[in-house]
Design a protein around this motif. Sequence first.
Motif: not given
Length: 484
Positions: A397-415
């Motif tokens: 998911l972060n690969a798509i976000r970062q190439r769009a200039g959006s910051p990566p999602l970090t930390g712990s995420w629930t499903k």
Amino acid sequence: MKKYNINLRTTPIIELNVNDRNMLPMAFVAVKIPFFFIFLLLITISCDKLVEVDDPDNQIGTHQVFEDLQSANAALSGLYSGLLNSSVISGGSDGMGAVLGTYTDDLDCYYVNNNSGALELYQNQQIPTNPMIEKTWNTAYQQIYAANSIIVGVNGSVSLGTEDKNRIKGEALLVRSLIYFYLQQVYQEIPYTETTDYQINSHLSKLTKEALLQKLEADLSLAVSLLSDTYRNTERIYPNKKVAELLLAKVYILQQKWPQAEQLTGNIIQSSLYQLEQDITKVFKKGGKHILWQLKPLNSGDSTKEASLYYFSGAAPNAYALSTNLINIFAPADLRRQAWMTSVTVSQNTWYRAAKYKNLSGNTDEYSIIFRIEEAYLIIAEALARQNKVTEALPYLNAIRQRAGSPPLTGSWTKDAFLQELLLEIRREFFAEMGQRFMTLKRFDRLGDLVTIKPNWKSYHTAWPLPQKELLLNANLNPQNPGY
């Protein structure tokens, strides 16, 4: 016994008058369609089905079509031409990008005095006689019939080499499966056929979602085994094995076969054939290694259908514009908002048009993209998350976000929290493309969210009604979908 003679001309369109239209199922009849549909339709119906086709010097019979590689390839090319011109994956006004984009909440429709049925679908006021609903069904089954004709012809060929037979059959299976995939999504339970026998086709019953998906899984698994990774055209205008694998992964996702979807999309992502296009401004250029399959405009210099359909400037839109609801989910710094949308201000009113495709004339570098690698990234992210592997899903998911200039999602995420972010990211990435918004909401069981956005949305709008004409012609298609 009536005889129908088909003249093959250099022009791709002929007109055929068929007086006894009740001889053929409604979905397989049209007055004016690409010649190969009519040609394949009639040459494959035998004499005992009330049709006889002469074989004079200026005509080709079934055995000739599939005993000669050039003619067989021409039949297959005709199938692709039909997909481009009018189909569920066409970028034009009857394609699912526009129709399902307005049916949900990506696009607003501004048609006035339009009798296509598109406006009623946008207003969520469709009825079983809606012209767009009828056209979508009929065109799809005409193309399924054409694909079946190719498959039957290739199976019966004694002259084509094994490699050529495998490729042609594999491509036809893939196209047929793609059309069935869309039909199932919009109509829910639908008939499935592999035959060209009109007597069978005119009395088909519906398959449940589960049964239809099992058929598609088998068909696509066969297509994967028949096709090669090697593209037969460097511009990727014909599908290869990886395209079949991606569509099979989409079927697996609907079946909730998460490990299988993960494995297939992982193989695609790891293939040396593909890589993410890091420059957002080049995503819809034809030469990228992120493209799995695209359709080439009919004539040199033609714009894509998407570029023509969504363009407006200097005046209020008269067809489609991006919805405010869609615009608001983008951060101002998102490069996709900057590159794939264009604002149009008239008399202090501002609209936004979809500007993924930009060339209106003299087009040399844009084709209509059907599948691109970004979809594999988002499918594998979903498949992993559904298996409670959220940490493994984040990089995709972060690969798509970062190439769009959006910051990566970090930390712990629930499903659940991750899947909500994924739902938003799929919308940002694929708005106005191939009906992605509708199919994603349906898969996530979130179509009900539209009730707060679209005034006429009802719970049963998760499926369209079956065309009324088809129910009258074939009682086996009853009952009508709930609510209609």
